[in-house]
Design a protein around this motif. Structure first.
Motif, PDB file in Angstrom:
ATOM      1  N   SER A 327       0.813  -1.207   0.000  1.00  0.00           N
ATOM      2  CA  SER A 327       0.000   0.000   0.000  1.00  0.00           C
ATOM      3  C   SER A 327       0.851   1.264   0.000  1.00  0.00           C
ATOM      4  N   LEU A 328       1.824   1.325   0.900  1.00  0.00           N
ATOM      5  CA  LEU A 328       2.548   2.579   1.121  1.00  0.00           C
ATOM      6  C   LEU A 328       3.753   2.772   0.211  1.00  0.00           C
ATOM      7  N   ALA A 329       4.234   1.716  -0.407  1.00  0.00           N
ATOM      8  CA  ALA A 329       5.365   1.855  -1.333  1.00  0.00           C
ATOM      9  C   ALA A 329       4.897   1.976  -2.779  1.00  0.00           C
ATOM     10  N   ALA A 330       3.580   2.071  -2.979  1.00  0.00           N
ATOM     11  CA  ALA A 330       3.047   2.240  -4.332  1.00  0.00           C
ATOM     12  C   ALA A 330       3.441   3.608  -4.886  1.00  0.00           C
ATOM     13  N   GLU A 331       3.386   3.717  -6.188  1.00  0.00           N
ATOM     14  CA  GLU A 331       3.812   4.967  -6.831  1.00  0.00           C
ATOM     15  C   GLU A 331       2.994   6.159  -6.378  1.00  0.00           C
ATOM     16  N   ASP A 332       1.706   5.955  -6.119  1.00  0.00           N
ATOM     17  CA  ASP A 332       0.867   7.071  -5.697  1.00  0.00           C
ATOM     18  C   ASP A 332       0.877   7.273  -4.187  1.00  0.00           C
ATOM     19  N   ALA A 333       1.771   6.560  -3.491  1.00  0.00           N
ATOM     20  CA  ALA A 333       1.977   6.784  -2.053  1.00  0.00           C
ATOM     21  C   ALA A 333       3.403   7.329  -1.869  1.00  0.00           C
ATOM     22  N   PHE A 334       4.266   6.589  -1.153  1.00  0.00           N
ATOM     23  CA  PHE A 334       5.630   7.082  -0.932  1.00  0.00           C
ATOM     24  C   PHE A 334       6.627   6.552  -1.961  1.00  0.00           C
ATOM     25  N   GLY A 335       6.239   5.553  -2.712  1.00  0.00           N
ATOM     26  CA  GLY A 335       7.108   5.033  -3.763  1.00  0.00           C
ATOM     27  C   GLY A 335       8.456   4.582  -3.226  1.00  0.00           C
ATOM     28  N   GLN A 394       3.456 -20.781  -7.226  1.00  0.00           N
ATOM     29  CA  GLN A 394       3.622 -19.859  -6.088  1.00  0.00           C
ATOM     30  C   GLN A 394       4.005 -18.455  -6.552  1.00  0.00           C
ATOM     31  N   LEU A 395       4.816 -18.365  -7.586  1.00  0.00           N
ATOM     32  CA  LEU A 395       5.159 -17.049  -8.127  1.00  0.00           C
ATOM     33  C   LEU A 395       3.949 -16.435  -8.842  1.00  0.00           C
ATOM     34  N   GLY A 396       3.175 -17.271  -9.509  1.00  0.00           N
ATOM     35  CA  GLY A 396       1.957 -16.771 -10.142  1.00  0.00           C
ATOM     36  C   GLY A 396       0.955 -16.264  -9.117  1.00  0.00           C
ATOM     37  N   LEU A 397       0.859 -16.971  -7.989  1.00  0.00           N
ATOM     38  CA  LEU A 397      -0.049 -16.541  -6.923  1.00  0.00           C
ATOM     39  C   LEU A 397       0.415 -15.213  -6.321  1.00  0.00           C
ATOM     40  N   LEU A 398       1.714 -15.030  -6.218  1.00  0.00           N
ATOM     41  CA  LEU A 398       2.251 -13.743  -5.752  1.00  0.00           C
ATOM     42  C   LEU A 398       1.783 -12.612  -6.670  1.00  0.00           C
ATOM     43  N   GLY A 399       1.835 -12.862  -7.964  1.00  0.00           N
ATOM     44  CA  GLY A 399       1.422 -11.835  -8.916  1.00  0.00           C
ATOM     45  C   GLY A 399      -0.057 -11.524  -8.858  1.00  0.00           C
ATOM     46  N   ILE A 400      -0.865 -12.540  -8.572  1.00  0.00           N
ATOM     47  CA  ILE A 400      -2.316 -12.340  -8.547  1.00  0.00           C
ATOM     48  C   ILE A 400      -2.782 -11.746  -7.218  1.00  0.00           C
ATOM     49  N   MET A 404       2.959 -13.980  -0.176  1.00  0.00           N
ATOM     50  CA  MET A 404       4.379 -14.297  -0.217  1.00  0.00           C
ATOM     51  C   MET A 404       4.600 -15.779  -0.513  1.00  0.00           C
ATOM     52  N   PRO A 405       5.622 -16.123  -1.284  1.00  0.00           N
ATOM     53  CA  PRO A 405       5.917 -17.545  -1.525  1.00  0.00           C
ATOM     54  C   PRO A 405       6.375 -18.246  -0.243  1.00  0.00           C
ATOM     55  N   PRO A 406       6.088 -19.544  -0.101  1.00  0.00           N
ATOM     56  CA  PRO A 406       6.501 -20.264   1.108  1.00  0.00           C
ATOM     57  C   PRO A 406       7.929 -20.798   1.063  1.00  0.00           C
ATOM     58  N   LYS A 407       8.585 -20.629  -0.095  1.00  0.00           N
ATOM     59  CA  LYS A 407       9.966 -21.124  -0.237  1.00  0.00           C
ATOM     60  C   LYS A 407      10.928 -19.933  -0.286  1.00  0.00           C
ATOM     61  N   PRO A 408      11.916 -19.875   0.603  1.00  0.00           N
ATOM     62  CA  PRO A 408      12.840 -18.737   0.616  1.00  0.00           C
ATOM     63  C   PRO A 408      13.581 -18.538  -0.702  1.00  0.00           C
ATOM     64  N   ALA A 409      13.887 -19.600  -1.419  1.00  0.00           N
ATOM     65  CA  ALA A 409      14.633 -19.455  -2.669  1.00  0.00           C
ATOM     66  C   ALA A 409      13.873 -18.625  -3.701  1.00  0.00           C
ATOM     67  N   LEU A 410      12.550 -18.640  -3.628  1.00  0.00           N
ATOM     68  CA  LEU A 410      11.751 -17.908  -4.616  1.00  0.00           C
ATOM     69  C   LEU A 410      11.836 -16.400  -4.421  1.00  0.00           C
ATOM     70  N   TYR A 411      12.338 -15.956  -3.282  1.00  0.00           N
ATOM     71  CA  TYR A 411      12.463 -14.514  -3.048  1.00  0.00           C
ATOM     72  C   TYR A 411      13.578 -13.909  -3.901  1.00  0.00           C
ATOM     73  N   ASP A 412      14.415 -14.770  -4.468  1.00  0.00           N
ATOM     74  CA  ASP A 412      15.474 -14.299  -5.363  1.00  0.00           C
ATOM     75  C   ASP A 412      15.048 -14.382  -6.831  1.00  0.00           C
ATOM     76  N   ALA A 413      13.914 -14.979  -7.102  1.00  0.00           N
ATOM     77  CA  ALA A 413      13.470 -15.175  -8.483  1.00  0.00           C
ATOM     78  C   ALA A 413      13.107 -13.841  -9.128  1.00  0.00           C
ATOM     79  N   THR A 414      13.379 -13.724 -10.398  1.00  0.00           N
ATOM     80  CA  THR A 414      13.073 -12.491 -11.123  1.00  0.00           C
ATOM     81  C   THR A 414      11.589 -12.174 -11.061  1.00  0.00           C
ATOM     82  N   GLU A 420       6.090  -5.265  -8.536  1.00  0.00           N
ATOM     83  CA  GLU A 420       6.024  -3.942  -7.900  1.00  0.00           C
ATOM     84  C   GLU A 420       4.765  -3.787  -7.051  1.00  0.00           C
ATOM     85  N   PRO A 421       4.916  -3.080  -5.891  1.00  0.00           N
ATOM     86  CA  PRO A 421       6.159  -2.538  -5.345  1.00  0.00           C
ATOM     87  C   PRO A 421       6.884  -3.483  -4.394  1.00  0.00           C
ATOM     88  N   VAL A 422       6.212  -4.575  -3.991  1.00  0.00           N
ATOM     89  CA  VAL A 422       6.780  -5.409  -2.930  1.00  0.00           C
ATOM     90  C   VAL A 422       8.068  -6.102  -3.357  1.00  0.00           C
TER      91      VAL A 422
END
Length: 485
Positions: A327-335, A394-400, A404-414, A420-422
């Motif tokens: 919410s707060l890191a969105a472009e129309d907030a604090f970015g 899990q990455l698709g669910l993040l986008g929708i 957050m993904p349940p596997k730490p390795a996915l936090y490095d995935a492109t 954005e913004p998370v």
């Protein structure tokens, strides 16, 4: 926050556009009272899934399609069952359904904070006996450990749930204000290197004094579940303290574990909170820390109140969940002027008194997929779980959904870092997930949580001395524990 992880009511303050793109809806819940099933429920190829009501209404079709795109058989139809958004109501509905041996829903989304009581009650399918060795190995080795532990039988260690998404808190802050005050969060590595509470309080006071902010730090300390499970659990654990002796006793044995709320680390953590709020006006406040950096209003604040303080520009630092970042890191907030860092700490893990505590600690939230022990669609449920374990799902669910993904390795995935913004904060969120700690999730936790948040809030409000409050709390917790042994 409702009885469990992420607040539900705070979402009311987020615009629909941001909500659709990013929320971590971990407390949005389903109320199943009345068994609201459609005609599909009679179809032998339809699997009923107790799911997040907001996501069902806003993204249900996309989520179903994601399951099929990732390999769920086309002849299987998913019927999402939605209901109350209140987590406690959802738990109660599940309890009624499962205790009456209902066969539907076949699959549940269960909060990690109350899955174990259903496991202990014998209401869920034992996945250790149902999933392949390869899938079990993936869950054991590739998922966040704290999440998986809340899906196991505390006695046997058997698995009864598979994490769909976790939730964990961070410190979020106004990077523009901090920079204006002369600090360099990027150069000093704030995103990845936790600082001590002492340094944090010094910075919070300094930035507040040098800017037009009213508050240095805001968090949630109302008399509700969120204080016990999360905010104070974090303060206490970062001091090396614990409710019941350490991490190994989080899930029992009830009545045969030490009650340690009057130990020095717990008392110091609470006195630090008093110092943050009351400063020099409180004789019991912990010296050596900056005081009066937190408004007394936090004693009646939940997540939406702290979110409002940040939205209004009155606070520098805030403790909150990932949905607030979106919410707060969105472009129309604090970015990009919005920063995120791990929770501070008081003692290192090496110097912690209670085992498994110390260091930067984030409260664990999140939801698991579990299977009704009475289902007639076990094979379909297992196929659905296998699909949900795929990285691309899990990455698709993040986008929708923003979950957050349940596997730490996915936090490095492109696909995650470009979300954005998370996505800008994935490195910090991964650290938070790795350092997460669960609440003591046992069948008696609801009663114990009530005693904890009442006593801790009273002490923080200076209504009673900290040591007295913790002594009373110890007696209350012992009484609750002994009632079931």
């Amino acid at each position: 926050m409702s009885a469990d992880t992420t607040p539900t009511d705070s979402r009311d303050r987020i615009s629909r556009r941001r909500f659709l793109g990013s929320i971590g809806a971990s407390s949005i819940t389903v109320g199943l009272a009345g068994c609201i099933y459609g005609d599909e429920g009679e179809d032998g190829n339809t699997i009923t899934f107790g799911f997040d009501p907001v996501q069902v209404r806003q993204n249900g079709g996309r989520i179903k399609q994601l399951f099929h795109n990732q390999g769920l058989s086309e002849d299987i139809t998913i019927e999402f069952i939605e209901g109350s958004q209140d987590s406690s109501e959802r738990r109660q509905s599940y309890t009624q359904l499962l205790q009456s041996d209902q066969v539907d829903p076949d699959v549940f989304l269960m909060d990690c904070g109350w899955t174990i009581p259903f496991i202990v009650g014998g209401h869920l399918l034992n996945l250790t006996n149902a999933l392949s060795g390869e899938l079990l190995s993936t869950i054991e080795n590739d998922y966040f450990t704290a999440s998986v532990e809340t899906a196991k039988d505390p006695d046997s260690g058997d698995l009864y749930g598979v994490p769909l998404f976790p939730d964990f808190s961070t410190i979020q802050y106004r990077k523009d204000l901090v920079t204006d005050a002369g600090y360099d969060p990027n150069g000093e590595g704030w995103a990845t290197t936790p600082m001590t509470w002492k340094r944090f309080s010094t910075i919070a006071q300094d930035v507040r004094d040098k800017t037009d902010a009213d508050h240095g730090f805001v968090f949630q300390f109302d008399t509700y579940e969120g204080l016990a499970c999360c905010t104070f659990n974090e303060f206490m654990s970062s001091w090396g303290g614990a409710y019941f002796g350490g991490r190994e006793n989080l899930f029992g044995p009830i009545g045969n574990r030490p009650v340690t709320v009057d130990d020095e680390p717990v008392v110091h953590a609470l006195d630090m909170v008093r110092q943050f709020i009351h400063g020099g006006t409180d004789n019991e406040a912990l010296s050596g820390y900056r005081g009066s950096i937190v408004p007394g209003d936090v004693l009646s604040w939940k997540e939406q109140d702290t979110l409002r303080a940040m939205e209004n520009g009155t606070a520098v630092f805030m403790r909150n969940w990932p949905y607030a970042i979106a919410s707060l890191a969105a472009e129309d907030a604090f970015g990009t002027d919005y920063g995120v860092m791990p929770l501070p700490y008081a003692v290192s893990s090496e110097n912690a008194q209670a085992s498994g505590t110390g260091g930067s600690t984030s409260a664990l939230g999140g939801w698991h997929i579990t299977v009704n022990a009475n289902t007639n669609r076990t094979e379909m449920a297992l196929e659905l779980i296998e699909v949900a374990m795929k990285d691309d799902f899990q990455l698709g669910l993040l986008g929708i959904t923003g979950w957050m993904p349940p596997k730490p390795a996915l936090y490095d995935a492109t696909a995650a870092t470009e979300q954005e913004p998370v996505g800008r904060y994935m490195e910090t969120l991964k650290i938070a997930g790795t350092n997460a700690i669960s609440r003591p999730a046992t069948p008696v936790w609801p009663q114990e949580a009530t005693a904890i948040y009442q006593q801790v809030n009273a002490a923080a409000a200076m209504d009673k001395p900290t040591t007295n409050a913790m002594t009373e709390l110890k007696d209350q917790l012992r009484s609750i524990e002994n009632e079931v042994t």
